[in-house]
Write a protein that holds these residues in place. Structure first.
Motif: not given
Length: 280
Positions: A256-273
């Protein structure tokens, strides 16, 4: 979310800003276009008083374009000049120069009548940590005039930087306010990286971010992670994301730590949209 995020040097920073105000013609207040109100330090209004001000909504490449228009209308209704920029690719920078010249035209004309000619326009740039002030300065100057970093609080002291268009900028350290009383604002600041990640529980942060995104941008979440949302709890959605991204420990346990970092990083870099987390 109780966060002790007000370093001792902030009182000195506020005093330095107050003492430097007479040196400048205009103040640039930099906000994060994804969270314009949460990233606005309420102390700044009192500090700068009646000094001409231009609000610069940075990271507009990461924010929702429809919501950008709503925020522009909001500030226009308050008679506060604004400009949306993406300092990474220099979009909107010419508007900063153009609106600056309009806002301080009368003062510069008065100086010329007194025989003061060709004096640079002097601006002070203010904002909370991690709104992209240093990147904005580098883009305006066309060179690395200010140190930049992806961690809040890189700029440590005042420094003047020459900018194109006969403009000089006084950079200042990011200015915080002592207490975060509004939970949503505190979360917004944490989501965007304005609060140091070391102060946060990344799994809790990612869970609350995911919960918010599912509520306001469900299609973006579904598309980014190729998952289903209907009839799934936030915890189960996070599990799906972890499995799809290979965030698995030995024995098949979810990391979950790695998954959490992925989600937060994706948001901050605009990868989610393109995402804006608050409306006027």
């Amino acid at each position: 979310m109780n966060i002790n995020w007000y370093p001792g040097h902030m009182k000195k920073t506020k005093e330095t800003i107050k003492n430097s105000l007479p040196l400048v013609d205009i103040v640039y207040e930099v906000l994060d276009a994804r969270i314009p109100m949460s990233s606005k330090n309420p102390d700044i209004d009192n500090i700068i008083g009646n000094k001409p001000r231009l609000i610069i909504l940075n990271k507009a490449d990461l924010s929702n374009e429809e919501y950008n228009k709503k925020w522009e209308e909001f500030f226009y209704s308050k008679k506060i000049p604004t400009v949306f920029v993406n300092s990474l690719n220099a979009t909107g920078l010419n508007q900063i120069i153009k609106k600056t010249n309009i806002l301080i035209k009368d003062k510069m004309n008065r100086l010329q009548k007194k025989g003061v000619k060709n004096r640079p326009v002097r601006a002070m740039i203010l904002g909370i940590p991690n709104v992209g002030k240093s990147t904005l300065i580098n883009s305006l100057s066309g060179k690395k005039g200010a140190k930049t970093g992806n961690k809040p609080g890189v700029t440590k002291g005042n420094q003047w930087i020459k900018i194109k268009g006969n403009l000089e900028l006084l950079d200042t350290p990011g200015i915080l306010w002592p207490k975060l009383e509004d939970k949503d604002s505190a979360l917004n600041l944490a989501f965007t990286g304005a609060i140091k990640d070391e102060l946060l529980d990344i799994e809790n942060l990612a869970f609350q971010l995911l919960e918010r995104l599912i509520k306001i941008y469900p299609e973006l979440v579904k598309t980014r992670y190729n998952i289903e949302l209907e009839n799934y709890s936030t915890y189960e959605v996070m599990e799906q994301i972890a499995r799809n991204r290979g965030c698995i420990l030995k024995g098949g346990e979810i990391d979950f730590t790695r998954a959490s970092n992925t989600i937060v990083d994706d948001f901050r870099k605009g990868k989610i949209g393109k995402i804006t987390l608050e409306l006027p």
